[in-house]
Design an enzyme around this catalytic site. Sequence first.
Site, short mmCIF file in Angstrom:
data_model
loop_
_atom_site.label_atom_id
_atom_site.label_comp_id
_atom_site.label_asym_id
_atom_site.label_seq_id
_atom_site.Cartn_x
_atom_site.Cartn_y
_atom_site.Cartn_z
N GLY A 75 5.10 -7.65 -2.52
CA GLY A 75 5.85 -6.67 -1.75
C GLY A 75 5.09 -6.23 -0.52
O GLY A 75 5.55 -5.35 0.21
N THR A 76 3.92 -6.83 -0.29
CA THR A 76 3.10 -6.42 0.86
C THR A 76 3.87 -6.66 2.16
O THR A 76 4.50 -7.72 2.32
CB THR A 76 1.78 -7.22 0.89
OG1 THR A 76 1.16 -7.08 -0.37
CG2 THR A 76 0.85 -6.71 1.98
N THR A 77 3.83 -5.69 3.05
CA THR A 77 4.57 -5.81 4.32
C THR A 77 3.59 -6.02 5.48
O THR A 77 2.37 -5.88 5.31
CB THR A 77 5.42 -4.55 4.57
OG1 THR A 77 4.56 -3.40 4.53
CG2 THR A 77 6.50 -4.40 3.52
N SER A 101 11.00 -6.98 1.08
CA SER A 101 10.30 -5.93 1.82
C SER A 101 10.51 -4.57 1.17
O SER A 101 9.83 -3.60 1.53
CB SER A 101 10.79 -5.89 3.26
OG SER A 101 12.18 -5.61 3.30
N ASN A 102 11.43 -4.49 0.18
CA ASN A 102 11.64 -3.20 -0.49
C ASN A 102 12.23 -3.43 -1.90
O ASN A 102 13.29 -4.04 -2.01
CB ASN A 102 12.56 -2.31 0.34
CG ASN A 102 12.43 -0.86 -0.07
OD1 ASN A 102 12.57 -0.53 -1.24
ND2 ASN A 102 12.13 0.00 0.89
N HIS A 135 7.34 7.27 7.25
CA HIS A 135 6.47 6.96 6.10
C HIS A 135 5.21 7.82 6.16
O HIS A 135 4.86 8.35 7.22
CB HIS A 135 6.05 5.48 6.11
CG HIS A 135 7.11 4.57 5.57
ND1 HIS A 135 8.07 4.00 6.37
CD2 HIS A 135 7.36 4.13 4.31
CE1 HIS A 135 8.86 3.24 5.62
NE2 HIS A 135 8.45 3.31 4.36
N HIS A 136 4.50 7.84 5.03
CA HIS A 136 3.22 8.55 4.91
C HIS A 136 2.19 8.03 5.94
O HIS A 136 2.30 6.90 6.42
CB HIS A 136 2.67 8.38 3.49
CG HIS A 136 2.55 6.94 3.07
ND1 HIS A 136 1.44 6.19 3.32
CD2 HIS A 136 3.43 6.11 2.44
CE1 HIS A 136 1.61 4.96 2.84
NE2 HIS A 136 2.83 4.90 2.31
N LYS A 139 0.22 4.51 5.88
CA LYS A 139 0.87 3.20 6.04
C LYS A 139 0.25 2.46 7.22
O LYS A 139 0.10 3.01 8.30
CB LYS A 139 2.38 3.39 6.26
CG LYS A 139 3.12 2.07 6.27
CD LYS A 139 4.60 2.23 6.07
CE LYS A 139 5.34 0.91 6.16
NZ LYS A 139 4.95 -0.07 5.12
N GLY A 145 8.42 -2.90 6.88
CA GLY A 145 9.11 -4.16 6.56
C GLY A 145 10.58 -3.92 6.32
O GLY A 145 11.43 -4.75 6.66
N THR A 146 10.91 -2.78 5.73
CA THR A 146 12.31 -2.44 5.45
C THR A 146 13.09 -2.27 6.76
O THR A 146 14.23 -2.75 6.88
CB THR A 146 12.37 -1.13 4.63
OG1 THR A 146 11.56 -1.32 3.47
CG2 THR A 146 13.78 -0.77 4.23
#
Length: 248
Positions: A75-77, A101-102, A135-136, A139, A145-146
């Site tokens: 799941g790594t983006t 991506s998610n 996002h946090h 990141k 990626g999403t």
Amino acid sequence: MKTAIIGYGKMGREIEKILLERGHQIGLIIDQENASDLDSKHLQGIDVALEFTTPQTAYDNIRRCIDAGVAVVSGTTGWTDRLEELRRYCQEKGGAMFYTSNYCLGVNLMFRLNRQLAAMINRVDGYDVRLEEVHHTQKRDAPSGTAITLAEGILSELACKSGWVNRMAEPGSTFQPAPGDDPSQIVITSIREGMVPGIHTITYESEDDRIELKHTIKNRRTLAQGAVVAAEFLCGKQGVFSMDDLLK
Ligand SMILES: NC(=O)c1ccc[n+]([C@@H]2O[C@H](COP(=O)([O-])OP(=O)(O)OC[C@H]3O[C@@H](n4cnc5c(N)ncnc54)[C@H](O)[C@@H]3O)[C@@H](O)[C@H]2O)c1
């Protein structure tokens, strides 16, 4: 199922909890300090590896799993310019690989809604589209990626757009078109704020109204759960899979 966790960070730790709750074994945990242990010898007897690391390390990690004949869920983006290459490599080697991506089910439903909405908008005039992701602050990649998957979904349906550009913005700021903006590009605004696990908003705006499609992830558990369900789905299979295959 006997698993390996590759990347023992926020996602790796959450995945560990879900694996144990669902009665799976964890035979190997790889992080930066023991990264060189990711080889056929240490992966022996592992059914599925779950890979959530960094944009710099994902390609190599996934390839090592394929070379060792171990199914891999990643799941790594932030590295997906090489995803197609790896998918082909996996097919050639007769391996098993799952990437999205998610891993949140709701986001994947939103991917479908996004394409449907873009196809409808393509038949009417007067709307411009933009994306925002929050996002946090830890990141590493931007846009998410999403957000890239959402932009690609829009590009596949909306004839007036041919690409995307990314713009960083401060928390709380509102979208303002810039004078030199190319109207053929979708603007993806990225905001880094606090501990936010992920918010994605697609906005279509005309002179008279605004349509918003928004998804908010409330916690990381939903992402880890999706990854473990993907691992259960992949276990014992051969080939390259995505969330569309799982949702079918
Ligand atoms: N697809 C999804 O649903 C989804 C969900 C959340 C996060 N992500 C992505 O997953 C990745 C990880 O997210 P996170 O929040 O766990 O990040 P994180 O920074 O908390 O964890 C990453 C971990 O990888 C480790 N690492 C670095 N190099 C390594 C190597 N060579 N081998 C093994 N481990 C290594 C780091 O030490 C760290 O512990 C990011 O790319 C993030 O964007 C994807």
